[in-house]
Design a protein around this motif. Structure first.
Motif, PDB file in Angstrom:
ATOM      1  N   GLU A 173       0.821  -1.215   0.000  1.00 31.67           N
ATOM      2  CA  GLU A 173       0.000   0.000   0.000  1.00 31.67           C
ATOM      3  C   GLU A 173       0.855   1.266   0.000  1.00 31.67           C
ATOM      4  O   GLU A 173       0.341   2.381   0.049  1.00 31.67           O
ATOM      5  N   GLY A 174       2.189   1.071  -0.041  1.00 33.02           N
ATOM      6  CA  GLY A 174       3.082   2.219  -0.060  1.00 33.02           C
ATOM      7  C   GLY A 174       3.454   2.735   1.314  1.00 33.02           C
ATOM      8  O   GLY A 174       4.066   3.811   1.433  1.00 33.02           O
ATOM      9  N   LYS A 175       3.117   2.005   2.369  1.00 36.72           N
ATOM     10  CA  LYS A 175       3.466   2.413   3.723  1.00 36.72           C
ATOM     11  C   LYS A 175       4.859   1.915   4.081  1.00 36.72           C
ATOM     12  O   LYS A 175       5.434   1.074   3.400  1.00 36.72           O
ATOM     13  N   GLN A 176       5.388   2.442   5.193  1.00 35.72           N
ATOM     14  CA  GLN A 176       6.657   1.984   5.736  1.00 35.72           C
ATOM     15  C   GLN A 176       6.382   0.931   6.820  1.00 35.72           C
ATOM     16  O   GLN A 176       5.356   0.985   7.495  1.00 35.72           O
ATOM     17  N   ALA A 177       7.311   0.003   6.996  1.00 34.56           N
ATOM     18  CA  ALA A 177       7.107  -1.057   7.992  1.00 34.56           C
ATOM     19  C   ALA A 177       6.955  -0.488   9.392  1.00 34.56           C
ATOM     20  O   ALA A 177       6.238  -1.056  10.222  1.00 34.56           O
ATOM     21  N   ARG A 178       7.585   0.645   9.681  1.00 38.04           N
ATOM     22  CA  ARG A 178       7.474   1.218  11.024  1.00 38.04           C
ATOM     23  C   ARG A 178       6.092   1.808  11.297  1.00 38.04           C
ATOM     24  O   ARG A 178       5.762   2.114  12.446  1.00 38.04           O
ATOM     25  N   GLN A 179       5.282   1.963  10.240  1.00 35.11           N
ATOM     26  CA  GLN A 179       3.923   2.457  10.423  1.00 35.11           C
ATOM     27  C   GLN A 179       2.951   1.346  10.807  1.00 35.11           C
ATOM     28  O   GLN A 179       1.795   1.616  11.127  1.00 35.11           O
ATOM     29  N   VAL A 180       3.434   0.103  10.801  1.00 31.23           N
ATOM     30  CA  VAL A 180       2.604  -1.043  11.185  1.00 31.23           C
ATOM     31  C   VAL A 180       2.774  -1.292  12.676  1.00 31.23           C
ATOM     32  O   VAL A 180       3.895  -1.506  13.149  1.00 31.23           O
ATOM     33  N   GLU A 181       1.685  -1.262  13.413  1.00 40.35           N
ATOM     34  CA  GLU A 181       1.762  -1.486  14.860  1.00 40.35           C
ATOM     35  C   GLU A 181       1.961  -2.969  15.150  1.00 40.35           C
ATOM     36  O   GLU A 181       1.155  -3.807  14.751  1.00 40.35           O
ATOM     37  N   LEU A 182       3.055  -3.272  15.852  1.00 37.16           N
ATOM     38  CA  LEU A 182       3.360  -4.643  16.249  1.00 37.16           C
ATOM     39  C   LEU A 182       3.581  -4.674  17.751  1.00 37.16           C
ATOM     40  O   LEU A 182       4.158  -3.742  18.316  1.00 37.16           O
ATOM     41  N   ASN A 183       3.111  -5.764  18.391  1.00 37.12           N
ATOM     42  CA  ASN A 183       3.409  -5.890  19.808  1.00 37.12           C
ATOM     43  C   ASN A 183       4.841  -6.399  19.980  1.00 37.12           C
ATOM     44  O   ASN A 183       5.536  -6.692  18.994  1.00 37.12           O
ATOM     45  N   PRO A 192      15.164 -10.253  13.119  1.00 34.44           N
ATOM     46  CA  PRO A 192      16.339 -10.731  12.364  1.00 34.44           C
ATOM     47  C   PRO A 192      16.369 -10.276  10.904  1.00 34.44           C
ATOM     48  O   PRO A 192      17.428 -10.292  10.271  1.00 34.44           O
ATOM     49  N   LEU A 193      15.232  -9.862  10.353  1.00 34.22           N
ATOM     50  CA  LEU A 193      15.194  -9.427   8.956  1.00 34.22           C
ATOM     51  C   LEU A 193      15.891  -8.076   8.759  1.00 34.22           C
ATOM     52  O   LEU A 193      16.314  -7.750   7.648  1.00 34.22           O
ATOM     53  N   GLY A 194      15.988  -7.285   9.830  1.00 37.31           N
ATOM     54  CA  GLY A 194      16.626  -5.972   9.705  1.00 37.31           C
ATOM     55  C   GLY A 194      15.947  -5.089   8.673  1.00 37.31           C
ATOM     56  O   GLY A 194      16.612  -4.436   7.864  1.00 37.31           O
ATOM     57  N   LEU A 195      14.624  -5.067   8.688  1.00 35.74           N
ATOM     58  CA  LEU A 195      13.881  -4.326   7.657  1.00 35.74           C
ATOM     59  C   LEU A 195      14.277  -2.855   7.617  1.00 35.74           C
ATOM     60  O   LEU A 195      14.341  -2.175   8.643  1.00 35.74           O
ATOM     61  N   LEU A 196      14.522  -2.358   6.421  1.00 42.46           N
ATOM     62  CA  LEU A 196      14.986  -0.987   6.236  1.00 42.46           C
ATOM     63  C   LEU A 196      13.939   0.035   6.653  1.00 42.46           C
ATOM     64  O   LEU A 196      14.245   1.039   7.284  1.00 42.46           O
ATOM     65  N   THR A 197      12.677  -0.234   6.281  1.00 43.12           N
ATOM     66  CA  THR A 197      11.622   0.741   6.575  1.00 43.12           C
ATOM     67  C   THR A 197      11.070   0.577   7.986  1.00 43.12           C
ATOM     68  O   THR A 197      10.147   1.278   8.379  1.00 43.12           O
ATOM     69  N   ARG A 198      11.657  -0.345   8.747  1.00 41.60           N
ATOM     70  CA  ARG A 198      11.304  -0.499  10.159  1.00 41.60           C
ATOM     71  C   ARG A 198      12.216   0.370  11.029  1.00 41.60           C
ATOM     72  O   ARG A 198      11.909   0.655  12.181  1.00 41.60           O
ATOM     73  N   LYS A 199      13.343   0.766  10.469  1.00 43.24           N
ATOM     74  CA  LYS A 199      14.321   1.542  11.232  1.00 43.24           C
ATOM     75  C   LYS A 199      13.812   2.958  11.488  1.00 43.24           C
ATOM     76  O   LYS A 199      13.171   3.561  10.621  1.00 43.24           O
ATOM     77  N   PRO A 200      14.111   3.498  12.655  1.00 43.67           N
ATOM     78  CA  PRO A 200      13.728   4.888  12.936  1.00 43.67           C
ATOM     79  C   PRO A 200      14.412   5.835  11.963  1.00 43.67           C
ATOM     80  O   PRO A 200      15.567   5.608  11.585  1.00 43.67           O
ATOM     81  N   VAL A 201      13.702   6.895  11.569  1.00 45.69           N
ATOM     82  CA  VAL A 201      14.227   7.827  10.565  1.00 45.69           C
ATOM     83  C   VAL A 201      14.186   9.261  11.078  1.00 45.69           C
ATOM     84  O   VAL A 201      13.203   9.694  11.684  1.00 45.69           O
ATOM     85  N   ILE A 202      15.274   9.952  10.817  1.00 43.44           N
ATOM     86  CA  ILE A 202      15.322  11.408  11.001  1.00 43.44           C
ATOM     87  C   ILE A 202      15.572  12.020   9.629  1.00 43.44           C
ATOM     88  O   ILE A 202      16.538  11.663   8.953  1.00 43.44           O
ATOM     89  N   TYR A 203      14.691  12.905   9.217  1.00 46.88           N
ATOM     90  CA  TYR A 203      14.925  13.633   7.971  1.00 46.88           C
ATOM     91  C   TYR A 203      15.794  14.852   8.284  1.00 46.88           C
ATOM     92  O   TYR A 203      15.413  15.698   9.095  1.00 46.88           O
ATOM     93  N   ALA A 204      16.966  14.902   7.680  1.00 48.33           N
ATOM     94  CA  ALA A 204      17.847  16.054   7.832  1.00 48.33           C
ATOM     95  C   ALA A 204      17.620  16.968   6.637  1.00 48.33           C
ATOM     96  O   ALA A 204      18.095  16.692   5.531  1.00 48.33           O
TER      97      ALA A 204
END
Length: 363
Positions: A173-183, A192-204
Motif C-alpha cells: 500500500e506504499g506504507k513503511q514497515a514502522r507504520q505497522v503497529e506490532l506488539n 532478524p530481517l533488519g527491515l529498512l523501513t522499520r528503522k527509525p528515521v530522522i529527515y535532515a
C-alpha cells in the motif's frame, strides 16, 4: 555503540555533512554521483556540557563522553532495489545501522548538480522510500515462501507468517514497515530481517546558510511527510557545518548566534537520534574519570550497570544514586550525602536521565 546511517540521493550533501559532523573524517565529497562507494565511518563524541561540570566537581583526570558512529552510505537512485547504481550493496549497508538519517536537499545551487535535474524534496523522499520499501517487500516475500511451509507444523512459524503478511500488505500500500503497529512478540519475530523501513528515521533537511534559522517551504513539506511516517525532522546546513569546523571552538557559538541558531547540526542530530531511539544518559564520576553511559529508557539499575560490565549486572547489590542537578547544586558528593540527596537504590530502580551513579556489586 549507536550507529546512524546517513542516506539520500546523490549530491544532496551527505558526505559534506558527514565530514563536518565527524570533523576529522576523510569522506570524499564531490559534485558527481557515486563518489562514495564504500561506506565511510566516523566515531564522534556526544556533546554533553554536564561532563565538564561533573569532572570539575570530582577533579577527574579525564573525561570520557558517550560516542555515536556515523556511517556515510553512498547515494541511492531509482532502481536501487534492483541493483541500479550498486544499490544492493548500499541497501545492505543500511541494514547494519540502528537509525537512518535521511538527508534531503532543501536548497538551490546551480553549481551543484541534482541527479533529477530539479529541487523537489517530496519526490526525492518518495524515490528513497520506494526503494527501501521494495527491498523490504522482496525480502519479506522470500521469507513468507519459506515460512509458509514451516507453518504447517510449527505454531511459531504460523505467528511469524501472520506478521509477515501484515507487513507485506502495508508495504504494497506504499506504507513503511514502522507504520505497522506490532506488539513486542511480533516485533521480535521479524527483528532478524533488519527491515529498512522499520528503522527509525530522522529527515535532515539540508538548507542554505540563509535558511538555517527560519527554514523554507521545502522544509515544511518535509515536516508534513515526517508527521505521516512517525519520523522526525532536523534542519541542518552542511554548508554551515563545514564552516564551523574551520573555526576555533570559542568562536563557533558566536558564529551560530549570528545566524540566529543556538546549536550546530551535530548536537541537533544526536539529540533527535537519542529521542527517537528512546535513549538516556547516566554518569559515573570520580578522581580517575567522569564518563557518560548510554542506556535505553526504562532500564533498571542492574541493566544500566551491565552496560559498564556484565559482572556488574550479575553481582549487582545496589546503586548509590544522585540526580545531576542535586549534585551540582550542592557542589560535592559529600555535601549531597549530608543533605540526604544520595539514595541507595535496588534492583527495581528505573534509571533516570542524568543520574550520577556508583554501583556496588559482588564479583
Amino acid at each position: 555503540m549507536l550507529r546512524a546511517g546517513i542516506v539520500g540521493l546523490p549530491n544532496v550533501g551527505k558526505s559534506t555533512l558527514f565530514n563536518a559532523v565527524v570533523a576529522n573524517a576523510k569522506a570524499q565529497a564531490a559534485n558527481f554521483p557515486f563518489c562514495t562507494i564504500e561506506p565511510n565511518v566516523g566515531v564522534v563524541a556526544v556533546p554533553d556540557e554536564r561532563l565538564q561540570v561533573l569532572a570539575k566537581i570530582s577533579e577527574s583526570a579525564q573525561i570520557v563522553p558517550a560516542r555515536i558512529e556515523f556511517v556515510d552510505i553512498a547515494g541511492l537512485v531509482k532502481g536501487a532495489s534492483q541493483g541500479e547504481g550498486l544499490g544492493n550493496q548500499f541497501l545492505a549497508n543500511i541494514r547494519e545501522v540502528d537509525a537512518i538519517i535521511h538527508v534531503v536537499r532543501c536548497f538551490e545551487n546551480d553549481d551543484i548538480i541534482h541527479v533529477s535535474g530539479s529541487i523537489d524534496p517530496l519526490r526525492d523522499i518518495e524515490v528513497i522510500n520506494l526503494e527501501l520499501g521494495l527491498s523490504d517487500l522482496a525480502q519479506i516475500e522470500r521469507r513468507i515462501e519459506r515460512t509458509r511451509k514451516q507453518a504447517k507444523t510449527s505454531k511459531e512459524a504460523q505467528a511469524e507468517l501472520a506478521v509477515l503478511e501484515k507487513l507485506a500488505a502495508a508495504l504494497n500500500e506504499g506504507k513503511q514497515a514502522r507504520q505497522v503497529e506490532l506488539n513486542e512478540d511480533e516485533a521480535a519475530l521479524i527483528k532478524p530481517l533488519g527491515l529498512l523501513t522499520r528503522k527509525p528515521v530522522i529527515y535532515a533537511a539540508n538548507v542554505s546558510e540563509e535558511d538555517l534559522a527560519s527554514g523554507n517551504a521545502w522544509v515544511e513539506a518535509v515536516r508534513g511527510v515526517a508527521a505521516q511516517e512517525q519520523a522526525q525532522v532536523v534542519v541542518v546546513s552542511a554548508q554551515v557545518e563545514s564552516e564551523l569546523i574551520e573555526l576555533p571552538e570559542e568562536e563557533r557559538a558566536e558564529f551560530l548566534q549570528s545566524l540566529g541558531v543556538e546549536e550546530g547540526g551535530l548536537k541537533s542530530l544526536i539529540r533527535a537520534t537519542y529521542e527517537l531511539l528512546g535513549l538516556r544518559t547516566y554518569f559515573t564520576t570520580g578522581p580517575k574519570e567522569t564518563r557518560a553511559w548510554t542506556i535505553h529508557a526504562g532500564m533498571v539499575a542492574p541493566q544500566a550497570a551491565g552496560v559498564i560490565h556484565s559482572d556488574f549486572e550479575r553481582g549487582f547489590i545496589r546503586a548509590e544514586t544522585v540526580a545531576y542537578d542535586d549534585l551540582v547544586a550542592q557542589g560535592s558528593m559529600t555535601a549531597a550525602k549530608d543533605k540526604g540527596l544520595v539514595r541507595s537504590e535496588g534492583k527495581d530502580y528505573v534509571v533516570q536521565e542524568g543520574d550520577v551513579m556508583l554501583f556496588r556489586f559482588n564479583v
